[in-house]
Design a protein around this motif. Structure first.
Motif, mmCIF file in Angstrom:
data_model
loop_
_atom_site.group_PDB
_atom_site.id
_atom_site.type_symbol
_atom_site.label_atom_id
_atom_site.label_comp_id
_atom_site.label_asym_id
_atom_site.label_seq_id
_atom_site.Cartn_x
_atom_site.Cartn_y
_atom_site.Cartn_z
ATOM 1 N N GLN A 145 58.840 -47.614 -32.166
ATOM 2 C CA GLN A 145 59.543 -46.484 -31.562
ATOM 3 C C GLN A 145 59.413 -45.220 -32.410
ATOM 4 N N GLU A 172 60.808 -41.785 -33.876
ATOM 5 C CA GLU A 172 62.164 -41.402 -34.271
ATOM 6 C C GLU A 172 62.805 -40.420 -33.303
ATOM 7 N N SER A 221 66.166 -42.478 -29.316
ATOM 8 C CA SER A 221 65.875 -41.920 -30.636
ATOM 9 C C SER A 221 66.521 -42.772 -31.737
ATOM 10 N N LEU A 222 66.156 -42.500 -32.973
ATOM 11 C CA LEU A 222 66.696 -43.246 -34.100
ATOM 12 C C LEU A 222 68.224 -43.186 -34.167
ATOM 13 N N THR A 237 70.287 -46.924 -33.375
ATOM 14 C CA THR A 237 71.007 -47.561 -34.480
ATOM 15 C C THR A 237 72.458 -47.882 -34.118
ATOM 16 N N HIS A 255 60.749 -51.050 -35.267
ATOM 17 C CA HIS A 255 60.019 -50.364 -36.331
ATOM 18 C C HIS A 255 59.922 -48.886 -35.968
ATOM 19 N N TRP A 256 60.387 -48.040 -36.856
ATOM 20 C CA TRP A 256 60.466 -46.611 -36.582
ATOM 21 C C TRP A 256 59.276 -45.860 -37.174
ATOM 22 N N GLU A 300 57.906 -42.019 -38.119
ATOM 23 C CA GLU A 300 58.443 -40.702 -38.446
ATOM 24 C C GLU A 300 57.971 -39.627 -37.473
#
Length: 200
Positions: free
Chosen positions: A141, A143, A149-150, A154, A165-166, A168
């Motif tokens: 994914q 960010e 989005s991150l 979360t 797995h993010w 940048e």
């Protein structure tokens, strides 16, 4: 698809996203990377995308039950041999793949840009079925993905079977902006490395 000379370690059925066909640039590039890992890559198009290709007219995807029914046909066909079978998908195709992980022939799933919610609708979550997964699902994914989005993801309290797995500054295609110092190619190469470790 298999790169000549590479030993076969398994097979992956790779489903496209809602708006792009099986031979889109992202699908092509990722399919090559998967093949270099020794995976036999099987791509297909859902019926609505076949209609778009035939008529040249845009149309929305079919409802998820119809997509899942069609996807399941390919799983049943490809599960005839004994090699490990994986499911993969871009966005919508990845969501469908995650919903079919319980198929007895499937070992794990890989999703590139999971659509955790529709664009602009962060409260319409698509995560309920993820809590019931017993097989590993690997989500790659960006960010700043507008569909998850991150900061948003979360907060979802996803189960241990879901590994996110993010990447940048990546968008829904895991593509970062130039100012980030990263490139989409770097991110996709990193994705392939992660998948490769899961196959060994």
């Amino acid at each position: 698809m298999l790169i000549d000379g590479d030993p076969i370690v398994g097979k992956v059925i790779f489903a496209h996203g809602a708006g792009a066909p099986m031979d889109s640039e992202f699908m092509q590039d990722m399919a090559v990377r998967l093949a270099k890992l020794g995976l036999q890559v099987v791509r297909f198009e859902f019926p609505y995308m076949q209609t778009i290709r035939e008529t040249g007219k845009r149309r929305p995807p079919d409802r998820m039950p119809k997509l899942l029914e069609y996807f399941t046909q390919f799983i049943d066909e490809q599960a005839m041999d004994e090699q490990p079978l994986y499911l993969a998908g871009k966005s919508m195709g990845g969501r469908a793949a995650s919903m079919l992980l319980s198929h007895p022939a499937v070992s794990a799933g890989f999703v590139f840009g999971y659509p955790f919610h529709p664009r602009g609708k962060p409260d319409s979550l698509r995560v309920d079925h993820l809590k019931d997964l017993s097989k590993p699902l690997y989500i790659f994914q960006g960010e700043r993905d507008p569909m998850g989005s991150l900061p948003e993801v979360t907060e979802y309290n996803l189960p241990p079977s879901v590994h996110v797995h993010w990447f940048e500054d990546g968008d829904h295609d895991i593509k970062p902006r130039k100012a980030s110092g990263y490139t989409q190619i770097q991110h996709m190469d990193h994705i392939a490395q992660i998948i490769g470790k899961q196959l060994n």
